[in-house]
Design a protein around this motif. Structure first.
Motif, PDB file in Angstrom:
ATOM      1  N   VAL A   1      14.077  16.060  21.370  1.00  0.00           N
ATOM      2  CA  VAL A   1      13.718  16.798  22.582  1.00  0.00           C
ATOM      3  C   VAL A   1      13.620  18.281  22.257  1.00  0.00           C
ATOM      4  O   VAL A   1      14.455  18.841  21.547  1.00  0.00           O
ATOM      5  CB  VAL A   1      14.771  16.564  23.687  1.00  0.00           C
TER       6      VAL A   1
ATOM      7  N   VAL B   1       8.902  15.608  24.061  1.00  0.00           N
ATOM      8  CA  VAL B   1       9.815  14.506  23.731  1.00  0.00           C
ATOM      9  C   VAL B   1       9.082  13.633  22.722  1.00  0.00           C
ATOM     10  O   VAL B   1       7.995  13.120  23.001  1.00  0.00           O
ATOM     11  CB  VAL B   1      10.201  13.692  24.975  1.00  0.00           C
TER      12      VAL B   1
ATOM     13  N   ILE C   1      17.799  16.653  30.598  1.00  0.00           N
ATOM     14  CA  ILE C   1      16.828  15.702  31.135  1.00  0.00           C
ATOM     15  C   ILE C   1      17.593  14.731  32.033  1.00  0.00           C
ATOM     16  O   ILE C   1      18.517  14.050  31.566  1.00  0.00           O
ATOM     17  CB  ILE C   1      16.115  14.931  30.014  1.00  0.00           C
TER      18      ILE C   1
ATOM     19  N   SER D   1       5.619  13.166  29.871  1.00  0.00           N
ATOM     20  CA  SER D   1       6.620  13.125  30.932  1.00  0.00           C
ATOM     21  C   SER D   1       5.940  12.884  32.271  1.00  0.00           C
ATOM     22  O   SER D   1       4.942  13.526  32.603  1.00  0.00           O
ATOM     23  CB  SER D   1       7.403  14.438  30.972  1.00  0.00           C
TER      24      SER D   1
ATOM     25  N   THR E   1      19.001  11.574  33.880  1.00  0.00           N
ATOM     26  CA  THR E   1      18.983  10.139  33.605  1.00  0.00           C
ATOM     27  C   THR E   1      17.994   9.452  34.539  1.00  0.00           C
ATOM     28  O   THR E   1      17.958   9.726  35.724  1.00  0.00           O
ATOM     29  CB  THR E   1      20.386   9.542  33.799  1.00  0.00           C
TER      30      THR E   1
ATOM     31  N   TYR F   1      14.722   7.560  30.471  1.00  0.00           N
ATOM     32  CA  TYR F   1      15.739   8.317  29.754  1.00  0.00           C
ATOM     33  C   TYR F   1      17.119   7.815  30.153  1.00  0.00           C
ATOM     34  O   TYR F   1      17.442   7.684  31.341  1.00  0.00           O
ATOM     35  CB  TYR F   1      15.600   9.797  30.079  1.00  0.00           C
TER      36      TYR F   1
ATOM     37  N   THR G   1      18.920   8.349  24.840  1.00  0.00           N
ATOM     38  CA  THR G   1      17.881   7.489  24.290  1.00  0.00           C
ATOM     39  C   THR G   1      16.849   7.159  25.366  1.00  0.00           C
ATOM     40  O   THR G   1      17.053   7.419  26.551  1.00  0.00           O
ATOM     41  CB  THR G   1      18.480   6.178  23.751  1.00  0.00           C
ATOM     42  N   LEU G   2      15.751   6.560  24.927  1.00  0.00           N
ATOM     43  CA  LEU G   2      14.722   6.069  25.840  1.00  0.00           C
ATOM     44  C   LEU G   2      14.684   4.551  25.772  1.00  0.00           C
ATOM     45  O   LEU G   2      14.647   3.972  24.686  1.00  0.00           O
ATOM     46  CB  LEU G   2      13.341   6.615  25.471  1.00  0.00           C
TER      47      LEU G   2
END
Length: 268
Positions: free
Chosen positions: A8, A66, A15, A56, A17, A30, A35-36
Motif C-alpha cells: 500500500v 494498492v 484503509i 479502489s 476494513t 480489505y 490482506t485482500l
C-alpha cells in the motif's frame, strides 16, 4: 477464497476494513490484518496478479496505490463428492473424538485454505502435539495460514482457548519442500518432438507429486515408470533416475515433494 498480501502506498495510510478493490472482473475486500480476500471463492482468485495494481472502488483519502504482493492462502474449488464422503465416514465412525490424532487432523483441515494435515502426538513430551499442514494446493503453507490454524486449535498453549483441550499444547507448522529431479532417456513416437515429451512428462510427474503430499512417504520408481510407459509421446525409455539414483526416493514425515528439473534426453 484466495487471500493476498498487498503493498500500500503511501506506507501507513489507513484503509477501512471492508474496502473494496477491483481487477480482471474480480472484487477483493480489505481485511483487518491488511490482506485482500477475493469475494469470489475458488481458484479464480489465484491468478497471476503479483505486482499488479488494483482499482479502489471506495473513496480513501490519500491512497495512491494498492499492489498485489504474494498469494498467502490459495483459493480452493468446492470439494468433490469423494472428499465429502470421506469426511462423512470419519464423523459417522466417530474416528475424530476426544482430541485424538484424527480430531487434530479434522480441526486443522477445517480451517479455510488448508489442504492436508499430519499430526504428531507427544512430539516434544507429555501433552504436546505437532500439526503440520499444507495449503489448498498441497504446497508449503504461508505464515498467515499457519497462524490461522494455530489460533483455531490452540491460541494460548495449554489453556483450552481453542479446539484443543486444557493441558494440551499444540504447535502448528508448515510442511517442508523436498526437491525432486528426474532424468530419463527416451525414444520418441512419430510426430512428437523432444519438447513435447519434456512437457508431457513434467506435467504428469507434477500431478503425481501433488497426489503424494502427506499421503505417501516415498516416491516410487514404479510410479515414474508408469508415467513414462503411458506417455503419448514416448515409444521406449531407459536410464530413469530420481535425484541421481535408480531407486525409490524416501520422504521425511514433514516433507512434501516439489518437482525441480526434468532432464529428458533423446536416445541416439
Amino acid at each position: 477464497s484466495a487471500v493476498w498480501s498487498v503493498e500500500v502506498s503511501p506506507e501507513g495510510i489507513r484503509i477501512p476494513t471492508g474496502s473494496r478493490f477491483y481487477i480482471d472482473n474480480l472484487y477483493f475486500q480489505y481485511q483487518s490484518d491488511g490482506t485482500l480476500k477475493c469475494e469470489t471463492s475458488g481458484s479464480i482468485g489465484n491468478g497471476n496478479f503479483a505486482e499488479l495494481p488494483l482499482l479502489s472502488l471506495d473513496n480513501i483519502p490519500g491512497l495512491e496505490s494498492v499492489i498485489f504482493e504474494e498469494l498467502k492462502i490459495p483459493g480452493q474449488e468446492e470439494e468433490d463428492d469423494e472428499a465429502l464422503y470421506e469426511r462423512y465416514l470419519m464423523r459417522a465412525r466417530r474416528e475424530a473424538v476426544s482430541a485424538n490424532k484424527a480430531h487434530y487432523k479434522k480441526w486443522a483441515e477445517e480451517v479455510e485454505g488448508v489442504g492436508r494435515a499430519k499430526v504428531f502426538p507427544l512430539w516434544n513430551g507429555e501433552g504436546t502435539v505437532k500439526v503440520v499442514i499444507t495449503d489448498g494446493n498441497f504446497d508449503v503453507a504461508t505464515d498467515l495460514l499457519v497462524n490461522k490454524v494455530q489460533e483455531y486449535i490452540d491460541p494460548v498453549p495449554g489453556e483450552g482457548e481453542g479446539q484443543a483441550p486444557i493441558g494440551a499444547t499444540a504447535t502448528v507448522e508448515s510442511a517442508k519442500w523436498k526437491d525432486v529431479e528426474v532424468s530419463v532417456s527416451v525414444e520418441l513416437k512419430m510426430d512428437y518432438s523432444l519438447e513435447d515429451a519434456q512437457q508431457e512428462i513434467e506435467e504428469k510427474i507434477k500431478d503425481l507429486l501433488k497426489s503424494l503430499a502427506f499421503e505417501e512417504n516415498v516416491i516410487r520408481m514404479s510410479a515414474i515408470n508408469d508415467i513414462l510407459y503411458h506417455a503419448d509421446s514416448v515409444s521406449d525409455y531407459a536410464d530413469v533416475l530420481i535425484n541421481g539414483e535408480a531407486k525409490n526416493l524416501p520422504l521425511q514425515d514433514i516433507e512434501i515433494p516439489r518437482l525441480g528439473q526434468v532432464n529428458v534426453i533423446e536416445q541416439a
